[in-house]
Scaffold this motif. Structure first.
Motif, PDB file in Angstrom:
ATOM      1  N   ARG A 199       0.867  -1.179   0.000  1.00 28.70           N
ATOM      2  CA  ARG A 199       0.000   0.000   0.000  1.00 28.70           C
ATOM      3  C   ARG A 199       0.908   1.234   0.000  1.00 28.70           C
ATOM      4  N   TYR A 200       0.882   1.936  -1.133  1.00 27.02           N
ATOM      5  CA  TYR A 200       1.774   3.080  -1.341  1.00 27.02           C
ATOM      6  C   TYR A 200       1.013   4.371  -1.078  1.00 27.02           C
ATOM      7  N   ASN A 201       1.585   5.220  -0.235  1.00 25.27           N
ATOM      8  CA  ASN A 201       0.945   6.473   0.133  1.00 25.27           C
ATOM      9  C   ASN A 201       1.270   7.552  -0.893  1.00 25.27           C
ATOM     10  N   LEU A 202       0.251   8.010  -1.629  1.00 21.18           N
ATOM     11  CA  LEU A 202       0.410   9.165  -2.500  1.00 21.18           C
ATOM     12  C   LEU A 202       0.309  10.415  -1.628  1.00 21.18           C
ATOM     13  N   GLY A 203       1.451  10.957  -1.267  1.00 19.45           N
ATOM     14  CA  GLY A 203       1.490  12.059  -0.308  1.00 19.45           C
ATOM     15  C   GLY A 203       0.891  13.341  -0.851  1.00 19.45           C
ATOM     16  N   ALA A 204       0.476  14.194   0.090  1.00 18.89           N
ATOM     17  CA  ALA A 204      -0.151  15.468  -0.272  1.00 18.89           C
ATOM     18  C   ALA A 204       0.861  16.590  -0.428  1.00 18.89           C
ATOM     19  N   GLY A 205       2.095  16.363   0.033  1.00 23.39           N
ATOM     20  CA  GLY A 205       3.107  17.407  -0.081  1.00 23.39           C
ATOM     21  C   GLY A 205       3.370  18.153   1.216  1.00 23.39           C
ATOM     22  N   SER A 206       3.139  17.481   2.344  1.00 23.99           N
ATOM     23  CA  SER A 206       3.346  18.132   3.643  1.00 23.99           C
ATOM     24  C   SER A 206       4.747  17.897   4.205  1.00 23.99           C
ATOM     25  N   LYS A 207       5.615  17.292   3.418  1.00 28.46           N
ATOM     26  CA  LYS A 207       6.993  17.083   3.861  1.00 28.46           C
ATOM     27  C   LYS A 207       7.605  18.421   4.258  1.00 28.46           C
ATOM     28  N   GLY A 208       8.163  18.476   5.473  1.00 28.23           N
ATOM     29  CA  GLY A 208       8.763  19.709   5.958  1.00 28.23           C
ATOM     30  C   GLY A 208       7.804  20.634   6.681  1.00 28.23           C
ATOM     31  N   ASP A 209       6.521  20.275   6.743  1.00 29.72           N
ATOM     32  CA  ASP A 209       5.543  21.093   7.472  1.00 29.72           C
ATOM     33  C   ASP A 209       5.888  21.054   8.954  1.00 29.72           C
ATOM     34  N   GLU A 210       6.255  22.199   9.494  1.00 32.52           N
ATOM     35  CA  GLU A 210       6.720  22.264  10.887  1.00 32.52           C
ATOM     36  C   GLU A 210       5.623  21.982  11.899  1.00 32.52           C
ATOM     37  N   HIS A 211       4.374  22.013  11.466  1.00 34.20           N
ATOM     38  CA  HIS A 211       3.272  21.786  12.395  1.00 34.20           C
ATOM     39  C   HIS A 211       3.023  20.300  12.653  1.00 34.20           C
ATOM     40  N   ILE A 212       3.495  19.418  11.769  1.00 37.96           N
ATOM     41  CA  ILE A 212       3.309  17.982  11.948  1.00 37.96           C
ATOM     42  C   ILE A 212       4.328  17.490  12.969  1.00 37.96           C
ATOM     43  N   THR A 213       3.825  16.924  14.048  1.00 38.70           N
ATOM     44  CA  THR A 213       4.673  16.615  15.201  1.00 38.70           C
ATOM     45  C   THR A 213       5.461  15.322  15.053  1.00 38.70           C
ATOM     46  N   ILE A 214       5.014  14.414  14.178  1.00 35.60           N
ATOM     47  CA  ILE A 214       5.705  13.146  13.999  1.00 35.60           C
ATOM     48  C   ILE A 214       6.485  13.219  12.693  1.00 35.60           C
ATOM     49  N   GLU A 215       7.801  13.091  12.775  1.00 39.33           N
ATOM     50  CA  GLU A 215       8.699  13.398  11.670  1.00 39.33           C
ATOM     51  C   GLU A 215       8.349  12.660  10.385  1.00 39.33           C
ATOM     52  N   ASN A 216       8.051  11.362  10.477  1.00 39.15           N
ATOM     53  CA  ASN A 216       7.852  10.580   9.254  1.00 39.15           C
ATOM     54  C   ASN A 216       6.420  10.637   8.732  1.00 39.15           C
ATOM     55  N   ARG A 217       5.573  11.515   9.286  1.00 37.88           N
ATOM     56  CA  ARG A 217       4.195  11.622   8.816  1.00 37.88           C
ATOM     57  C   ARG A 217       4.027  12.669   7.717  1.00 37.88           C
ATOM     58  N   GLY A 218       5.031  13.485   7.483  1.00 40.15           N
ATOM     59  CA  GLY A 218       4.976  14.418   6.363  1.00 40.15           C
ATOM     60  C   GLY A 218       5.387  13.696   5.089  1.00 40.15           C
ATOM     61  N   ALA A 219       4.646  13.913   3.994  1.00 45.62           N
ATOM     62  CA  ALA A 219       4.885  13.143   2.775  1.00 45.62           C
ATOM     63  C   ALA A 219       5.111  14.055   1.574  1.00 45.62           C
TER      64      ALA A 219
END
Length: 469
Positions: free
Chosen positions: A42-62
């Motif tokens: 199951r491959y996650n097509l990310g939304a582009g939140s990589k580097g978003d400083e508001h996301i608290t869990i490092e590997n959850r930005g895609a």
């Protein structure tokens, strides 16, 4: 084993991989007879939140393939693509790929983020993070991404645009006035979900991808529940034939043949209620269980008390966690008659009961294998895609079981003994048999074999036992 009935098709009950699976793991390189035979990624097509400083869990930005200028960069998400390629190398060309997403691309969302905006009034109505005018663009993004992976040689079977739509997926305000978010996610009301699916189907149905058996999945429901539940309300809107919905969802009813759901929060009783509801109203649709892990606040995991007793949390590496996972799998395969089952997630790090394999982010040679992985293998190594489930009974009240006939005509029976007592069952078979056991002592090892006839099968305390004959 007593065969009581035959119904339902199986499509290989195998765990998903996540985007970091295979990275640095020798276990990922093992052939099926030494590993556990996984075949769904199951491959996650990310939304582009990589580097978003508001996301608290490092590997959850895609990362996202879609750039702000509207062009595509399919060299993005490089690490995840390397893992996908490695998975295909060892699982083979028949490995199934599901392209799921938690949020539309940030270039399409109302707040240019991969999650819904935080609000101070927690009682205010939930709000989706994408305007209806952007549905066609979202559908085009999904189509172009799927086309890319198909052209790369992957067997893409499912495109899943909505994940757990009934949750608000909002960020939250901190005491200092800043805000945080856990991960990408997007809320949809049931009518918004229906409208989005109509647009998605318009793009995919009858297309070149459709001719290659790439289908839209419906819908990644957060839990399994029956009449009167939120899940049922979404189902009625998407598939129901009432005057209120029939005109708007006709296209959905004609297109979909399967419903995707997650196994969180649902007790055996809830699943029985859901199965009755589905049988009464939507019996033409198959069920697939596309996500589950042993969440710390889910009292239906069977290990809730064990987790609660761990003051500093736990990864749940021991056999009791594996056996309870196996019990959930048997419930889903038999009560819901699910034809697919996916675990979230293959590899993890840190402290949580969500992994099969645990990686040390500071030392990549430090790899820990949970008993869950081997217990899952009692199903995934032996039950093949295209198998048919048949009814069976262990003859022991405290031992649950399920059984299948594979396309090669081999029979597979899986027994789950989640008690502290050794048990046994009697097997009558016309051909030779082999027994594979996962317990505190064994990791999916062959523990017995014999010739045709009647024989006692040992079911050790806290074990998952597979018999192949």
């Amino acid at each position: 084993m007593e065969a009581l009935l035959t119904q339902g098709n199986s499509e290989n009950f195998k765990s998903r991989f996540n985007s970091v699976f295979l990275a640095g793991s020798d276990y990922s390189l093992l052939p099926k007879e030494k590993g556990i035979g996984l075949n769904i990624y199951r491959y996650n097509l990310g939304a582009g939140s990589k580097g978003d400083e508001h996301i608290t869990i490092e590997n959850r930005g895609a990362e996202c393939f879609l750039k702000p200028d509207g062009t595509y960069d399919f060299t993005a998400d490089k690490s995840a693509q390397l893992c996908l390629a490695a998975a295909k190398k060892y699982a083979g060309d028949d490995m199934r790929v599901t392209l799921f997403c938690n949020s539309p691309p940030v270039t399409m969302t109302k707040n240019t983020a991969g999650y819904c905006s935080p609000i101070k009034d927690k009682e205010s109505p939930y709000e989706s993070n994408i305007d209806e005018k952007n549905y066609p663009a979202f559908a085009e993004f999904r189509y172009n991404s799927a086309e890319y992976f198909v052209n790369e040689g992957y067997r893409v079977t499912d495109v899943s645009p909505i994940n757990e739509p009934q949750f608000d997926w909002r960020g939250w305000y901190n005491e200092d006035g800043t805000y945080s978010a856990k991960q990408e996610g997007c809320y949809y009301s049931k009518t918004q979900a229906a409208d989005l699916y109509n647009v998605m189907i318009d793009r995919f149905d009858g297309s070149e991808l459709d001719s290659k058996n790439v289908k839209i999945s419906m819908f990644e429901c957060a839990e399994v529940a029956g009449e009167g539940s939120t899940s049922a309300a979404y189902m009625d809107c998407l598939l129901g034939k009432s005057i209120k919905y029939a005109a708007k969802n006709k296209k959905l009813r004609n297109y979909f043949d399967c419903v995707s759901t997650h196994s969180y929060w649902s007790s055996t009783e809830k699943k029985q209620e859901a199965a009755q509801y589905l049988a009464d109203k939507y019996s033409k649709y198959d069920i697939v269980c596309t996500e589950y892990c042993q969440m710390w606040d889910d009292e239906n995991t069977g290990v809730y008390d064990l987790i609660a007793n761990e003051k500093n949390g736990t990864n749940g590496m021991t056999i009791d966690y594996g056996v309870e996972m196996a019990r959930v799998i048997v419930d889903d395969l038999t009560i819901l008659n699910a034809k697919e089952w996916d675990w979230w997630t293959a590899c993890s790090y840190g402290v949580y009961t969500d992994g099969l394999i645990y990686l040390n982010s500071d030392n990549h040679s430090d790899i820990q294998i949970s008993k869950r992985m081997w217990c899952l293998g009692n199903f995934s190594r032996f039950i093949d895609e295209g198998a048919t489930r048949i009814g069976c009974s262990s003859g022991v009240d405290s031992v649950s079981s399920c059984a299948f006939i594979n396309p090669d005509n081999s029979r597979v029976v899986v027994y789950v003994n989640n008690t502290d007592k050794d048990q046994k069952t009697v097997l009558n078979c016309k051909n030779n048999y082999s027994v594979y056991t996962t317990s505190n002592k064994y990791n999916l090892q062959k523990t017995a074999q014999g010739k045709a006839g009647q024989t006692d099968i040992s079911l050790p305390a806290m074990s998952v036992v597979t018999v192949v004959f």
